[in-house]
Design an enzyme around this catalytic site. Structure first.
Site, PDB file in Angstrom:
ATOM      1  NE  ARG A 298      -3.990  -2.178   1.631  1.00 58.56           N
ATOM      2  CZ  ARG A 298      -4.979  -2.651   2.340  1.00 58.56           C
ATOM      3  NH1 ARG A 298      -5.124  -2.276   3.587  1.00 58.56           N
ATOM      4  NH2 ARG A 298      -5.846  -3.484   1.809  1.00 58.56           N
ATOM      5  CE1 TYR A 442      -1.574  -0.644  -8.012  1.00 53.78           C
ATOM      6  CE2 TYR A 442      -1.491  -2.308  -9.704  1.00 53.78           C
ATOM      7  CZ  TYR A 442      -0.960  -1.193  -9.111  1.00 53.78           C
ATOM      8  OH  TYR A 442       0.170  -0.634  -9.613  1.00 53.78           O
ATOM      9  CD  GLU A 443      -1.728  -4.239  -2.418  1.00 53.38           C
ATOM     10  OE1 GLU A 443      -1.477  -5.236  -3.092  1.00 53.38           O
ATOM     11  OE2 GLU A 443      -2.084  -4.302  -1.237  1.00 53.38           O
ATOM     12  N   GLY A 444      -6.505  -2.883  -2.581  1.00 55.76           N
ATOM     13  CA  GLY A 444      -7.661  -2.359  -1.846  1.00 55.76           C
ATOM     14  C   GLY A 444      -8.030  -1.031  -2.469  1.00 55.76           C
ATOM     15  CD  GLN A 449      -6.129   1.310   1.014  1.00 54.35           C
ATOM     16  OE1 GLN A 449      -5.573   1.459   2.101  1.00 54.35           O
ATOM     17  NE2 GLN A 449      -6.097   0.169   0.359  1.00 54.35           N
TER      18      GLN A 449
END
Ligand SMILES: Cc1cc2nc3c(=O)[nH]c(=O)nc-3n(C[C@H](O)[C@H](O)[C@H](O)COP(=O)(O)OP(=O)(O)OC[C@H]3O[C@@H](n4cnc5c(N)ncnc54)[C@H](O)[C@@H]3O)c2cc1C
Length: 598
Positions: A298, A442-444, A449
């Site tokens: 992240r 991506y990555e949440g 977030q």
């Protein structure tokens, strides 16, 4: 073709004049010898590698993309990518901040972070191959067995092998509790893993002989949902006891995604067909183990957008100085030319300054986060380690979402500076805008977030960590509250600090009545929090600049810093007022809409 100049002067400003990292390192036995000269020398060399070796491959990667041989399942990366990676490994770059126990150089994360900003600015798609390896390395170092560490960490450290994270499946991305990939225990203590993963970055490529996949899957007796997920290490080639490569494992790339940007990075559908894996961490605790990798990733995604913001700004600025179009409203400026450079137009400046303010604010924040990580890992005082860990956890969703939203805004603003030429491939600006778009997803996703920030990091601990950051602001206000020259920075920052407490409490109260209030406010909330943090760093950067100017320093760098700080507080920071207003309209206007969305 766009160009890239490593922002070494600004990096040195943030490291040495704002954060004084070398002094901080003196307190950490591992880094006590890392002085200013060492840091600058590594940055210079890293900048040269990024701008001379990696940047020229950015357009090539976008144009060629990756190709899959459907018979062998091997993926070919764009021309020059593999050779550049070989140079990267020969130069020892993968090992920069890795643990000496596994062959790393043990330098601070701050330096590695700066290197990654430059690599991402030069070529995000290429940088994702080594970037994901760092996450796999961190995860195995934290949760791997002794044997896994011995077999895999040295190779990941040197970059001889690379890593991936295999979470997503066709029916589940955000909600990993739905995942179906199965892991069957075998008599020899290994597991046979079967399932389909999609969207796996760098899942297959031609850089290295072996790829180490970290795969989430379910054991046969696993409870449903996210409490029943375990983590497995699944190498492309199995590894013999002596470290040599064994048989080809049952994991392969079944297809490549055709996508909007980052064409040079292979986004793979991965098929696991009885692939042999070993458990990482405890059974059913896979998500916790994977979080080490996800948190590193992240922050890494924030760095991707920071790099793109900066490179887009550099190219747009050069264009705005060169392109002549119309006369300035206040009278001709370039009288020797038939028209003025577009830099004379206030709105062009606004677009450029937006990108500059977001790049420099982002650099200060991400370097600060990297310093927190160095403190967390190596500071001798346990309380400092604990406080640093809490603060970096609070700031991680802000780095991921605020910087990537800003990257989206900035790359589009810089494209706009080019007018129609920004839309044309040849100038490279549309590639920056396309490449930056994935970082919000991506990555949440950035929504996730925001929920993490507001729900887990703020409301769940009654804002305790946020209050710690608030105390840093209060200290700055106390130091500079009577300094008239700082008033234009300190007053809005102090005001937002006060507002933030009320704003958070209000959402917290409303959430007791209806939990959807958190979801309705979270995205606006994160952006306000992002400005609060940026405001703090911009005020501190202005403080340093004012001191230097007052001491007679005539380096135009400080005037530029001050002007950018003024622009940030006048034109970007006030967005917080409208964000708080929209967040306060609450959940009803969103959820009472069944007819509107029928
Ligand atoms: C180019 C690329 C590379 C990738 N690389 C990797 C990789 O290396 N490894 C890997 O495992 N995955 C990877 N991914 C997958 C990526 O992480 C997921 O796409 C992302 O997490 C979102 O999941 P999804 O696409 O299934 O969307 P969904 O989860 O279906 O979400 C759809 C929308 O609903 C929203 N939403 C979902 N749940 C909620 C909620 N609870 N509250 C509010 N809104 C919600 C989301 O924010 C989003 O806007 C990659 C994806 C792409 C496109």
């Amino acid at each position: 073709m766009p160009t890239y100049t490593p922002p070494l002067r600004d990096m040195q400003f943030v490291m040495h004049e704002l954060l004084h990292v070398a002094d901080e390192f003196k307190a950490m036995p591992r880094h006590a010898d890392t002085d200013v000269d060492t840091i600058n020398a590594v940055l210079e060399e890293g900048g040269r590698f990024a701008s001379e070796v990696i940047a020229p491959l950015n357009t090539v990667g976008d144009t060629q993309g990756c190709t899959l041989d459907r018979t062998t399942h091997e993926v070919k990366t764009p021309d020059g990518f593999r050779q550049a990676y070989e140079q990267y490994v020969e130069g020892g770059w993968p090992a920069l901040a890795a643990d000496p126990e596994f062959g790393g150089q043990g330098l601070p994360i701050v330096i590695n972070q700066a290197l990654y900003e430059m690599l991402n600015a030069a070529n995000q798609a290429w940088t994702m191959y080594p970037g994901l390896t760092h996450g796999a390395y961190e995860c195995l170092r934290a949760h791997g067995t002794e044997q896994q560490k011995r077999q895999f960490l040295p190779k990941l450290t040197t970059g001889e092998w690379t890593g991936t994270m295999c979470l997503t499946e066709p029916h589940c991305g955000t909600d990993l509790g739905l995942l179906r990939t199965k892991a069957e225990p075998q008599a020899d203590g290994t597991y046979k893993i079967t399932g389909n993963k999609i969207f796996i970055s760098a899942g297959e490529h031609d850089f290295v002989p072996n790829i180490v996949h970290l795969v989430l899957a379910r054991l046969p007796d696993a409870p449903p949902g996210s409490k029943g997920i375990s983590l497995f290490l699944v190498p492309k080639y199995r590894v013999n006891d002596d470290g040599s490569l064994g048989a080809r494992n049952g994991i392969h790339c079944g297809g490549l995604e055709h996508k909007m940007g980052i064409h040079g990075n292979a986004t793979c559908q991965m098929v696991l067909d009885g692939a042999v894996g070993t458990l990482v961490g405890a059974p059913n605790k896979g998500l916790q183990a994977m979080f080490v990798m996800m948190n590193a990733a992240r922050l890494g995604v924030g760095m991707q957008s920071l790099g793109l913001t900066d490179v887009a700004y550099q190219n747009a600025l050069a264009y705005a100085k060169d392109r002549i179009q119309a006369r300035s409203l206040s009278g001709a400026k370039a009288k020797d030319k038939p028209a003025d450079p577009i830099l004379v137009h206030p709105d062009v400046r606004k677009m450029l300054l937006t990108a500059k303010a977001y790049a420099e604010g982002g650099r200060a924040l991400t370097m600060y986060c990297a310093l927190l990580l160095d403190r967390e890992h190596h500071h001798p005082d346990e309380k400092v380690r604990k406080d640093s860990a809490e603060l970096v956890a609070l700031l991680t969703p802000i780095v991921k979402a605020f910087l990537t939203d800003n990257g989206h805004i900035a790359t589009h603003a810089c494209l706009q500076v080019f007018g129609g030429h920004g839309y044309i491939k040849e100038w490279g600006m549309e590639q920056f805008a396309r490449d930056a778009r994935i970082n919000m997803i991506y990555e949440g996703t950035n929504t996730i977030q925001s929920l993490d920030l507001l729900g887990r990091k703020v409301l769940a601990n009654n804002g305790a960590t946020l209050k710690k950051f608030g105390r840093m602001i209060a200290q700055l206000v106390e130091e500079e509250g009577v300094n008239e020259k700082m008033a234009e920075f300190i007053n809005p920052l102090a005001y937002l600090g006060d507002q933030m407490t009320k704003f958070t409490t209000e959402i917290g109260f409303k959430a007791f009545q209806n939990a959807d209030e958190v979801g309705a406010a979270a995205v606006d909330y994160l952006r306000v929090a992002g400005h609060l943090v940026f405001g703090y760093f911009w005020a501190r950067m202005a403080q340093v600049a004012l001191r230097e100017i007052a001491a007679g320093n005539t380096d135009p760098f400080y005037k530029a810093k001050l002007q950018t700080a003024r622009f940030y507080f006048a034109r970007l920071f006030p967005e917080t007022a409208s964000l708080m207003r929209t967040a306060r309209t609450g959940v009803k206007v969103l959820m009472d809409t069944d007819e509107a969305l029928a």
